[in-house]
Design a protein around this motif. Structure first.
Motif, PDB file in Angstrom:
ATOM      1  N   LEU A 120      -3.389 -31.498 -32.135  1.00 11.18           N
ATOM      2  CA  LEU A 120      -4.474 -32.230 -31.468  1.00 11.18           C
ATOM      3  C   LEU A 120      -4.514 -33.690 -31.901  1.00 11.18           C
ATOM      4  O   LEU A 120      -4.806 -34.578 -31.104  1.00 11.18           O
ATOM      5  CB  LEU A 120      -5.822 -31.584 -31.778  1.00 11.18           C
ATOM      6  CG  LEU A 120      -6.290 -30.413 -30.907  1.00 11.18           C
ATOM      7  CD1 LEU A 120      -7.719 -30.054 -31.247  1.00 11.18           C
ATOM      8  CD2 LEU A 120      -6.177 -30.731 -29.420  1.00 11.18           C
ATOM      9  N   THR A 121      -4.240 -33.929 -33.173  1.00 11.70           N
ATOM     10  CA  THR A 121      -4.267 -35.321 -33.656  1.00 11.70           C
ATOM     11  C   THR A 121      -3.182 -36.162 -32.994  1.00 11.70           C
ATOM     12  O   THR A 121      -3.315 -37.378 -32.884  1.00 11.70           O
ATOM     13  CB  THR A 121      -4.079 -35.385 -35.184  1.00 11.70           C
ATOM     14  OG1 THR A 121      -2.791 -34.857 -35.535  1.00 11.70           O
ATOM     15  CG2 THR A 121      -5.156 -34.592 -35.901  1.00 11.70           C
ATOM     16  N   LYS A 122      -2.123 -35.496 -32.535  1.00  5.63           N
ATOM     17  CA  LYS A 122      -0.999 -36.226 -31.924  1.00  5.63           C
ATOM     18  C   LYS A 122      -0.983 -36.098 -30.403  1.00  5.63           C
ATOM     19  O   LYS A 122      -0.078 -36.607 -29.754  1.00  5.63           O
ATOM     20  CB  LYS A 122       0.319 -35.718 -32.509  1.00  5.63           C
ATOM     21  CG  LYS A 122       0.483 -36.049 -33.993  1.00  5.63           C
ATOM     22  CD  LYS A 122       1.794 -35.507 -34.544  1.00  5.63           C
ATOM     23  CE  LYS A 122       2.067 -36.036 -35.949  1.00  5.63           C
ATOM     24  NZ  LYS A 122       1.001 -35.738 -36.912  1.00  5.63           N
ATOM     25  N   ALA A 123      -1.977 -35.397 -29.849  1.00  4.34           N
ATOM     26  CA  ALA A 123      -2.018 -35.203 -28.396  1.00  4.34           C
ATOM     27  C   ALA A 123      -2.434 -36.488 -27.697  1.00  4.34           C
ATOM     28  O   ALA A 123      -3.245 -37.250 -28.220  1.00  4.34           O
ATOM     29  CB  ALA A 123      -2.990 -34.079 -28.044  1.00  4.34           C
ATOM     30  N   PRO A 124      -1.906 -36.758 -26.513  1.00  6.42           N
ATOM     31  CA  PRO A 124      -2.350 -37.934 -25.761  1.00  6.42           C
ATOM     32  C   PRO A 124      -3.776 -37.742 -25.266  1.00  6.42           C
ATOM     33  O   PRO A 124      -4.236 -36.612 -25.078  1.00  6.42           O
ATOM     34  CB  PRO A 124      -1.353 -37.991 -24.586  1.00  6.42           C
ATOM     35  CG  PRO A 124      -0.870 -36.585 -24.429  1.00  6.42           C
ATOM     36  CD  PRO A 124      -0.869 -35.982 -25.795  1.00  6.42           C
ATOM     37  N   VAL A 125      -4.473 -38.839 -25.036  1.00  6.45           N
ATOM     38  CA  VAL A 125      -5.873 -38.738 -24.611  1.00  6.45           C
ATOM     39  C   VAL A 125      -5.992 -38.081 -23.243  1.00  6.45           C
ATOM     40  O   VAL A 125      -7.031 -37.503 -22.917  1.00  6.45           O
ATOM     41  CB  VAL A 125      -6.564 -40.118 -24.607  1.00  6.45           C
ATOM     42  CG1 VAL A 125      -6.755 -40.628 -26.008  1.00  6.45           C
ATOM     43  CG2 VAL A 125      -5.794 -41.107 -23.752  1.00  6.45           C
ATOM     44  N   SER A 126      -4.935 -38.138 -22.440  1.00  2.00           N
ATOM     45  CA  SER A 126      -4.982 -37.513 -21.114  1.00  2.00           C
ATOM     46  C   SER A 126      -5.205 -36.014 -21.224  1.00  2.00           C
ATOM     47  O   SER A 126      -5.801 -35.398 -20.337  1.00  2.00           O
ATOM     48  CB  SER A 126      -3.685 -37.791 -20.350  1.00  2.00           C
ATOM     49  OG  SER A 126      -2.560 -37.311 -21.076  1.00  2.00           O
ATOM     50  N   TYR A 127      -4.747 -35.401 -22.310  1.00  2.00           N
ATOM     51  CA  TYR A 127      -4.959 -33.962 -22.512  1.00  2.00           C
ATOM     52  C   TYR A 127      -6.449 -33.661 -22.617  1.00  2.00           C
ATOM     53  O   TYR A 127      -6.935 -32.671 -22.075  1.00  2.00           O
ATOM     54  CB  TYR A 127      -4.238 -33.496 -23.779  1.00  2.00           C
ATOM     55  CG  TYR A 127      -4.519 -32.055 -24.134  1.00  2.00           C
ATOM     56  CD1 TYR A 127      -3.831 -31.019 -23.510  1.00  2.00           C
ATOM     57  CD2 TYR A 127      -5.499 -31.720 -25.071  1.00  2.00           C
ATOM     58  CE1 TYR A 127      -4.100 -29.690 -23.819  1.00  2.00           C
ATOM     59  CE2 TYR A 127      -5.780 -30.399 -25.384  1.00  2.00           C
ATOM     60  CZ  TYR A 127      -5.072 -29.394 -24.754  1.00  2.00           C
ATOM     61  OH  TYR A 127      -5.351 -28.090 -25.056  1.00  2.00           O
ATOM     62  N   PHE A 128      -7.185 -34.518 -23.286  1.00  2.00           N
ATOM     63  CA  PHE A 128      -8.619 -34.304 -23.481  1.00  2.00           C
ATOM     64  C   PHE A 128      -9.403 -34.598 -22.207  1.00  2.00           C
ATOM     65  O   PHE A 128     -10.514 -34.115 -22.047  1.00  2.00           O
ATOM     66  CB  PHE A 128      -9.127 -35.166 -24.636  1.00  2.00           C
ATOM     67  CG  PHE A 128      -8.457 -34.856 -25.942  1.00  2.00           C
ATOM     68  CD1 PHE A 128      -8.961 -33.874 -26.772  1.00  2.00           C
ATOM     69  CD2 PHE A 128      -7.309 -35.523 -26.329  1.00  2.00           C
ATOM     70  CE1 PHE A 128      -8.346 -33.577 -27.976  1.00  2.00           C
ATOM     71  CE2 PHE A 128      -6.685 -35.229 -27.528  1.00  2.00           C
ATOM     72  CZ  PHE A 128      -7.200 -34.256 -28.352  1.00  2.00           C
ATOM     73  N   ASP A 129      -8.808 -35.396 -21.289  1.00  2.00           N
ATOM     74  CA  ASP A 129      -9.476 -35.692 -20.029  1.00  2.00           C
ATOM     75  C   ASP A 129      -9.495 -34.480 -19.103  1.00  2.00           C
ATOM     76  O   ASP A 129     -10.451 -34.278 -18.354  1.00  2.00           O
ATOM     77  CB  ASP A 129      -8.789 -36.860 -19.313  1.00  2.00           C
ATOM     78  CG  ASP A 129      -8.970 -38.173 -20.044  1.00  2.00           C
ATOM     79  OD1 ASP A 129      -9.909 -38.253 -20.868  1.00  2.00           O
ATOM     80  OD2 ASP A 129      -8.184 -39.106 -19.807  1.00  2.00           O
ATOM     81  N   ILE A 130      -8.430 -33.681 -19.139  1.00  2.00           N
ATOM     82  CA  ILE A 130      -8.314 -32.569 -18.180  1.00  2.00           C
ATOM     83  C   ILE A 130      -8.664 -31.225 -18.806  1.00  2.00           C
ATOM     84  O   ILE A 130      -8.656 -30.202 -18.128  1.00  2.00           O
ATOM     85  CB  ILE A 130      -6.892 -32.506 -17.575  1.00  2.00           C
ATOM     86  CG1 ILE A 130      -5.844 -32.239 -18.655  1.00  2.00           C
ATOM     87  CG2 ILE A 130      -6.570 -33.777 -16.817  1.00  2.00           C
ATOM     88  CD1 ILE A 130      -4.440 -32.044 -18.121  1.00  2.00           C
ATOM     89  N   ASN A 131      -8.963 -31.202 -20.111  1.00  2.00           N
ATOM     90  CA  ASN A 131      -9.371 -29.971 -20.783  1.00  2.00           C
ATOM     91  C   ASN A 131     -10.745 -30.170 -21.401  1.00  2.00           C
ATOM     92  O   ASN A 131     -10.897 -30.984 -22.313  1.00  2.00           O
ATOM     93  CB  ASN A 131      -8.363 -29.596 -21.875  1.00  2.00           C
ATOM     94  CG  ASN A 131      -7.060 -29.090 -21.313  1.00  2.00           C
ATOM     95  OD1 ASN A 131      -6.918 -27.927 -20.955  1.00  2.00           O
ATOM     96  ND2 ASN A 131      -6.081 -29.986 -21.205  1.00  2.00           N
ATOM     97  N   PRO A 132     -11.757 -29.426 -20.949  1.00  2.00           N
ATOM     98  CA  PRO A 132     -13.109 -29.585 -21.512  1.00  2.00           C
ATOM     99  C   PRO A 132     -13.111 -29.322 -23.010  1.00  2.00           C
ATOM    100  O   PRO A 132     -12.338 -28.492 -23.510  1.00  2.00           O
ATOM    101  CB  PRO A 132     -13.937 -28.517 -20.770  1.00  2.00           C
ATOM    102  CG  PRO A 132     -13.134 -28.138 -19.578  1.00  2.00           C
ATOM    103  CD  PRO A 132     -11.708 -28.371 -19.929  1.00  2.00           C
ATOM    104  N   SER A 133     -13.970 -30.014 -23.720  1.00  2.00           N
ATOM    105  CA  SER A 133     -14.021 -29.838 -25.169  1.00  2.00           C
ATOM    106  C   SER A 133     -14.395 -28.411 -25.534  1.00  2.00           C
ATOM    107  O   SER A 133     -13.931 -27.876 -26.542  1.00  2.00           O
ATOM    108  CB  SER A 133     -15.031 -30.816 -25.786  1.00  2.00           C
ATOM    109  OG  SER A 133     -16.335 -30.558 -25.310  1.00  2.00           O
ATOM    110  N   GLY A 134     -15.238 -27.757 -24.695  1.00  2.00           N
ATOM    111  CA  GLY A 134     -15.614 -26.376 -24.969  1.00  2.00           C
ATOM    112  C   GLY A 134     -14.411 -25.451 -24.985  1.00  2.00           C
ATOM    113  O   GLY A 134     -14.330 -24.528 -25.794  1.00  2.00           O
ATOM    114  N   ARG A 135     -13.471 -25.710 -24.082  1.00  2.00           N
ATOM    115  CA  ARG A 135     -12.255 -24.885 -24.028  1.00  2.00           C
ATOM    116  C   ARG A 135     -11.412 -25.097 -25.279  1.00  2.00           C
ATOM    117  O   ARG A 135     -10.869 -24.144 -25.854  1.00  2.00           O
ATOM    118  CB  ARG A 135     -11.438 -25.254 -22.784  1.00  2.00           C
ATOM    119  CG  ARG A 135     -10.201 -24.407 -22.583  1.00  2.00           C
ATOM    120  CD  ARG A 135      -9.384 -24.896 -21.394  1.00  2.00           C
ATOM    121  NE  ARG A 135     -10.167 -24.853 -20.160  1.00  2.00           N
ATOM    122  CZ  ARG A 135      -9.761 -25.408 -19.021  1.00  2.00           C
ATOM    123  NH1 ARG A 135      -8.612 -26.071 -18.975  1.00  2.00           N
ATOM    124  NH2 ARG A 135     -10.506 -25.326 -17.940  1.00  2.00           N
TER     125      ARG A 135
END
Length: 1368
Positions: free
Chosen positions: A865-880
């Protein structure tokens, strides 16, 4: 007044011909600018997840979403519908549903989805259960654990509790009866009375079959009970949370709440299922005692039960230790999840600060402590299991030794020994194991119910009046004021702490109908706290607060609230505006115009049906503010509380919002369409002084007090008597006057017929992959091969030792005839010790390996997660995402160890038993082949159904969890707009879906287990008569054969279900592996970093032909951008929303990579930043963001999470940021916990914390992303002056809405549609020559400046000119 022709031309460009709401005709509603759509009345029903469809509503003329056909159920019945009693008794109705799935899904190579699920039956709907349970809790003043026990087990679910216990007890009676018949059967054979033997065999078979029916129906009822109980508790907790104020929820600890819902209550489902099974303990002990008494002619027979009960003290001691350890692990888990949640929600800024490693270390440290607790629990539970699962071995050995050597049985009877071992095998489950499960379950239930009770007992800090013995003679003159404050003191702390410092002091104000108030003041002066008082969110107050002459109560007024940090939830723009209210087409369109959203919607492909993602990730700060403003306008409220929405938008947009939205929409249009209602009151907190002077009344706040208030003219007269700096600034502003203003004109009119609702958020089902061998290989790759082999060898050794033990028992008559009984007992003792050693080693190795594996997976997930691009967080809800770290990880932490051991032991023993039976009776091979073929067939087709249903069930938990998080984050809005019941209904609907998924999965597993047991019943029936017919002359073979036939299938269906459970657990591991496998952004560290140890040497920034898009197939947000900023230059960046201003920062920080297909170059200090590691790059640039980011922890940690600075440096930075006095006033100074950030710091103070971070690190390049939008002018000037003073040689790039801020900058960059349209000094963009005395040059920048007002425009011009002359 400025008077020149050029400026007049500029102004005329920005003027509309007439006021938007001025054209009114009697009986008609005035014209409104729309998108030129068809004037047709569409009567289609809109499918809105945030609104119940209304058949009589018209569609919006803004966009008409295409009808999404409701997914037709392919199985349009609930399970058991139209089925007769026989089908239900033999579970044929469930089997027929599984066959339906096989024919219609699996045989077509499709995957099971929601449309294949049955309907929810009326008995499965939890609505009635939740309502009745809620009513019962409502009457309880303080909820205790026993109240919840009573509610769950003896409340609305009491019938399920009774039926479950009844069927389990009836099964226990059949098991005891089987033991008696087995003893009689073997005795009959030994006495050569085959007729009796066959009769006993028939009775045995009948009891066996009846026991199967009782077992599975008992399990079915307990499964329904546990699923409904879980959903009931989740809804009760959710309903409680929606009753709480935002302050109370923060007090309760968000991490604890999330962990309770996703972890504790989900695990309760399995625990409640097990606790009902333990209801057989007493009846098993009673009936078993009677059988043993009769079998051994007296109390000596009961000795074996006493021996078995020796394991109870061990269990109690071990589980008492586990209780405390479990409580500790839950505390660590709460902290971990809270911090992980903050990490995910603040990921953009964490990456910009290059703090990923710091968060990884903090969260990993908490997880290590949690892991130690989990390992202790696992090892203790393994010791418990050691004495439980071989209880029939060691207890029977001790009993037989006592029985023989004490003289009660000189000649041991094989029939008695075999039937006693069989009975003890049942006791092992019904007494020993069930007691162990009961103790563990009771501990877990106690801890979980305590945590649930703590939530239910939270005192809602609704604003309470503190009364004391002081005189209450407060002058309250009779007036027509709608809202009155008299000597009002407000407290953020509890009412019990009367000596606490008030945040609001001695407030005395009157608000009358139709008034527009401005509240102004410095950062931290109490403006937002005053709004919280009007929202009833302050916990306590003194003095008087009245509405309509009565003590103020929540609900007295219809309130609309625009917060400083807008609440945006995942969904469409329309749904965010409606916020659960019915759709009114005309009102909606007027709101869209008044909130200045028209042009933004035109640029969006799906218009107001555009999915805006979680926390509005696809919107700019200004768009979020206008969306929240539109939501408020749509409410048609009595009182509007606006917490500085104008500062987040461009100057001309702010002017339009103020004039069109506030003055015309609220005070003209709303009044016109609601003539019978009181005129609304608007209270505007603002740092924009030019709007304050246009309000009816102004209140100036300082240190929580009203330093002065009144009309603008009254303040001008008071200013001479009051040396208030802000008041002086106010009164030096231009007098309000009637004037025209620029409003947005939609020149582009488009016909919008249909717009599909797009989905930014990727569906979880789209991301799932089937479980195949690669997932298993991935999981076991975390294991050490030698340990895996050792566990398998130890398991094989254990099974062989058990079979040898039963063989020695069956040969006891032979040993007695040869006077070798001592030798037989010695062999049994050695076998028992060998069994204990093998099992202990196996359990220990497995426990350590499983816990180590989940620990490694957690750390790899977090690292990924620390190395994931921010686009991953845009399309995946934080709850998931959080669900992976809570629900999935918890399932693996607590269940994998047990599941693996169950699979190994049960299936291993089954296989060795079949081999032994084949050796004892070769003809039984036919039945072995039959059993293997039928069981394998059932396993392979039902396994797919069960695992896919479990996958669906797990996925359904994510939306429920997401909805909970969204509701908690926007609880103020939920309460203000009185949408609690609507949110509860939505959550109940999600819960029912989750319940349906859970029950369908459970039904399928029950069907699988029942069918396996029927196959085994047929095989056992044939086997008994086969042994009875062919081996009646060999008592040893007959006895061992019957014992193994009776016990070989015990738990087989459980073992195979556990094997399927292991596969369903692989779904959890699979989802965690998917996080581990996220394609990372560019490397954080590279070899090139070593070449640039002192990067950057200067602050030069070069963009050359830069193109950038956020995602593939999206338009370019930067289109050939080219510019150069020299080191030390101060550059402001302006332009309307969506122009590409923030995209420049995204490119500099490499949050989104530029398109390499163009001949592009992006350099800092003449170094190509594409070659640098992201850690090196981002840590070299300082940023003060638009929304300041603070995380749970101390002030010290928030300033310096990487621990690079000492206390002296920290205090010096705080002093320069003007925060020293405030931090010193906190109880623990730098070590003060800021878990509840909002009640400790205002937004402006949080921004100063961000400034202190910059001062600490001394960067060569500093970026301000609309950083001063939410602070007052004085604080803005403070931040700017500190930066200019401390960073004279640093490059400063500022994205600004306040043009005054950048008036003295070296250059201004004007952006439009991803391109630079102007780039020069502010003065050169406004003046034709150095001799110009006012704005006389027509540029986009000069147009923006003029939009701020004549006097302010001249002020900006003077500042720019002075700056230009000073350079020369």
């Amino acid at each position: 007044m400025i008077n020149n022709p050029s400026l007049t031309n500029i102004q005329n460009e920005n003027l509309d011909q007439q006021s938007f709401f001025q054209k009114k005709e009697v009986g008609t509603i005035n014209y409104i600018t729309t998108f030129g759509v068809d004037q047709q009345d569409d009567q289609q029903v809109e499918q809105r997840p945030l609104q119940t469809p209304n058949m009589n509503q018209e569609q919006s003329m803004l966009s008409i979403p295409e009808q999404e056909e409701e997914e037709e159920k392919l199985y349009p019945y609930y399970i058991g519908q139209n089925k007769n009693i026989i089908e239900k008794v033999f579970l044929i109705h469930i089997t027929s549903y599984c066959l339906f799935l096989k024919r219609n899904v699996l045989d077509k190579n499709e995957k099971i989805s929601d449309k294949h699920l049955p309907k929810l039956s009326p008995s499965e709907n939890i609505k009635y259960t939740v309502e009745k349970s809620q009513q019962k809790l409502h009457d309880i003043h303080e909820v205790h654990t026993y109240n919840l026990v009573k509610l769950v087990f003896f409340g609305e679910l009491k019938i399920l509790t009774f039926l479950s216990c009844l069927f389990y007890c009836l099964e226990a009676l059949t098991k005891n009866g089987i033991s008696v018949l087995m003893s009689l059967l073997i005795n009959s054979v030994s006495e050569k009375d085959l007729n009796k033997a066959y009769k006993y065999a028939i009775g045995y078979v009948i009891l066996y079959f009846i026991g199967i029916l009782f077992r599975h129906h008992g399990s079915n009822f307990s499964m329904i009970f546990s699923s409904k109980a879980r959903m009931m508790l989740v809804n009760i907790v959710f309903n409680k949370l929606t009753d709480l104020s935002s302050f109370s929820i923060k007090e309760a600890n968000i991490g604890k709440i999330l962990n309770l819902i996703s972890g504790d209550i989900n695990q309760l489902e399995q625990v409640l299922y097990m606790i009902l099974q333990s209801s057989v303990i007493l009846i098993s002990i009673g009936v078993g005692s009677l059988i043993l008494w009769l079998r051994f002619n007296g109390a000596i027979g009961m000795l074996v039960l006493a021996i078995v009960f020796l394991s109870y003290p061990i269990q109690i001691i071990l589980q008492s230790f586990n209780q405390e350890t479990l409580r500790q692990s839950k505390q660590f888990q709460d902290k971990r999840l809270k911090l992980t949640n903050e990490f995910v929600e603040g990921i953009r800024l964490i990456k910009m600060y290059a703090w990923e490693d710091a968060f990884f270390q903090i969260i990993s440290s908490i997880r290590r402590n949690e892991f130690k607790c989990l390992l202790k629990i696992a090892i203790r539970s393994s010791i418990d299991r050691l004495f439980t699962l071989i209880a029939q071995i060691w207890s029977s050995l001790i009993f037989f030794i006592i029985l023989h050597y004490s003289g009660y049985r000189e000649n041991m009877n094989v029939a008695e020994m075999i039937s006693t071992i069989q009975l003890l095998s049942f006791f092992k489950f019904s007494c020993v194991m069930m007691v162990s499960y009961a103790i563990q379950s009771s501990i877990f239930i106690k801890i979980s119910f305590e945590r649930i009770a703590n939530i239910l007992n939270i005192k809602n800090r609704e604003m309470e009046k503190i009364t004391n013995n002081e005189s209450q003679n407060i002058n309250s003159s009779i007036s027509n004021s709608r809202i009155e404050f008299r000597n009002f003191d407000g407290f953020w702390l509890n009412r019990e702490i009367l000596d606490s410092r008030p945040v609001l002091k001695n407030i005395s104000l009157d608000f009358k109908d139709g008034e527009l108030w401005a509240i102004i003041g410095k950062v931290g002066s109490g403006k937002s706290s005053f709004l919280n008082a009007l929202l009833f969110e302050l916990p306590s107050y003194k003095g008087q607060f009245k509405i309509d002459g009565k003590d103020a109560k929540r609900g007295s007024l219809n309130i609309a609230y625009v917060e400083q940090e807008p609440y945006i939830f995942p969904g469409t723009i329309r749904n965010n505006i409606l916020f659960g209210r019915e759709f009114d087409k005309l009102l909606y369109q007027k709101v869209i115009h008044a909130s200045q959203l028209e042009q933004d919607l035109l640029k969006m492909k799906f218009y107001d049906q555009t999915d805006i993602g979680e926390r509005g990730t696809t919107l700019s700060g200004g768009q979020k503010a206008r969306l929240s403003f539109a939501r408020a306008l749509y409410q048609q409220a009595d009182l509007y509380l606006l917490d500085d929405p104008l500062s987040a938008v461009d100057a001309h947009v702010a002017r339009n919002m103020f004039q069109t939205g506030i003055k015309e929409f609220i005070f003209e249009y709303q009044v016109m369409i609601n003539p019978n209602k009181n005129k609304p009151i608007v209270i505007l907190v603002t740092h924009q002084i030019q709007y304050a002077v246009e309000c009816d009344k102004i209140a100036i706040m300082n240190n929580g007090e009203i330093s002065m208030s009144g009309t603008f003219l009254e303040l001008q007269t008071k200013i001479e008597k009051n040396n208030d700096e802000l008041a002086g600034q106010l009164c030096s502003s231009p007098s309000p006057k009637s004037k025209q203003f620029k409003r947005s004109i939609i020149s582009h009119r488009s016909r919008i017929r249909h717009a599909k609702v797009n989905s930014l958020i990727m569906k979880e089902s789209d991301q799932q992959r089937l479980i195949d061998k690669t997932v298993y290989l991935t999981y076991f790759s975390y294991w050490k091969l030698i340990i895996f082999i050792l566990i398998l060898v130890l398991e094989a050794g254990t099974d062989i030792l058990v079979i040898f033990y039963s063989r020695i028992i069956s040969l006891f008559q032979f040993y007695q005839e040869n006077n070798s009984i001592d030798k037989a007992f010695l062999i049994l003792i050695l076998l028992t010790f060998g069994l204990i050693i093998c099992n202990f080693m196996k359990y220990l190795l497995n426990s350590i390996q499983v816990q180590n594996t989940t620990q490694k997976i957690h750390n790899k997930m977090l690292n990924s997660l620390t190395k994931a691009p921010v686009s991953y967080f845009d399309i995946n809800p934080s709850g998931r995402i959080i669900n992976r770290f809570s629900n999935d990880l918890s399932l693996c932490d607590y269940s994998t160890n047990t599941v693996i051991l169950d699979v190994l032991e049960i299936i291993g023993y089954f296989c060795f038993s079949l081999i032994t039976l084949a050796i004892l009776q070769p003809f039984f091979l036919i039945m072995i082949v039959f059993v293997i073929l039928i069981d394998a067939y059932q396993y392979f087709f039902l396994k797919k159904i069960i695992s896919q249903l479990k996958e669906l069930e797990l996925m359904q938990r994510s939306p429920m969890f997401d909805f909970l998080k969204q509701t908690l984050s926007g609880i103020s809005q939920v309460r203000v707009y009185n949408q609690r019941e609507w949110f509860r209904k939505q959550f109940l609907d999600l819960s029912n879906k989750c319940n349906l998924n859970s029950l369908t999965y459970q039904y399928a597993t029950r069907c699988f287990g029942f069918n396996l047991d029927i196959v085994s019943f047929i095989a056992s029936t044939v086997g008994i008569f086969l042994f009875l017919f062919l081996n009646n002359n060999d008592l040893a073979i007959l006895a061992q054969g019957i014992l193994m036939i009776t016990t070989y299938n015990d738990g087989l269906q459980h073992g195979l279900r556990q094997l399927i459970n292991f596969e369903t657990q692989m779904n959890s591991y699979n989802r965690m592996f998917q996080i581990i496998e996220i394609k990372p952004e560019a490397p954080h560290k590279t070899k090139v970093d070593q070449q640039y140890q002192d990067f950057p040497k200067n602050g030069d920034v070069t963009f050359e032909n830069i193109h950038m898009q956020y995602r593939d197939n999206c338009p370019y947000v930067l289109q050939g951008l080219t510019f150069q900023i020299k080191s030390g230059q101060k550059v402001g960046c302006v332009g309307r929303t969506g122009a590409g201003k923030s995209s420049i920062l995204q490119a500099i920080f490499r949050m989104t990579e530029i398109d390499q297909n163009f001949d592009s170059k992006l350099e800092i200090a003449y170094v190509d930043i594409q070659k640098l590691g992201l850690q090196k790059l981002r840590s070299s640039i300082g940023i003060i963001p638009q929304s300041p980011f603070l995380f749970s922890g101390t002030i010290r940690q928030n300033l310096d999470p990487l621990r690079q600075f000492n206390d002296d440096q920290l205090w010096k930075a705080l002093e320069e940021a003007n925060l020293t006095n405030y931090i010193n006033s906190l109880p623990q100074g730098l070590d003060s916990d800021i878990g509840d950030v909002n009640s400790i710091f205002s937004v402006g103070q949080k921004q100063l914390i961000c400034l202190a971070r910059i001062i600490l690190t001394q960067k060569k390049i500093i970026v301000l992303d609309e950083a001063t939008a939410n602070v007052d002018m004085q604080t803005d000037e403070l931040i700017q002056s500190i930066i200019k003073k401390k960073f004279t040689n640093s490059t400063l790039i500022t994205i600004a809405h306040r043009l005054n801020t950048i008036a003295d900058y070296d250059k201004v960059m004007v952006m439009s549609e991803g391109k630079i349209i102007e780039f020069d000094s502010p003065f050169n963009l406004m003046a034709l020559s150095n001799e110009s005395t006012s704005i006389d040059k027509f540029t986009e920048f000069s147009r923006l400046v003029v939009n701020t007002g004549d006097e302010n425009a001249q002020l900006i011009f003077e500042i720019a000119k002075q700056s230009q002359n000073s350079i020369k």
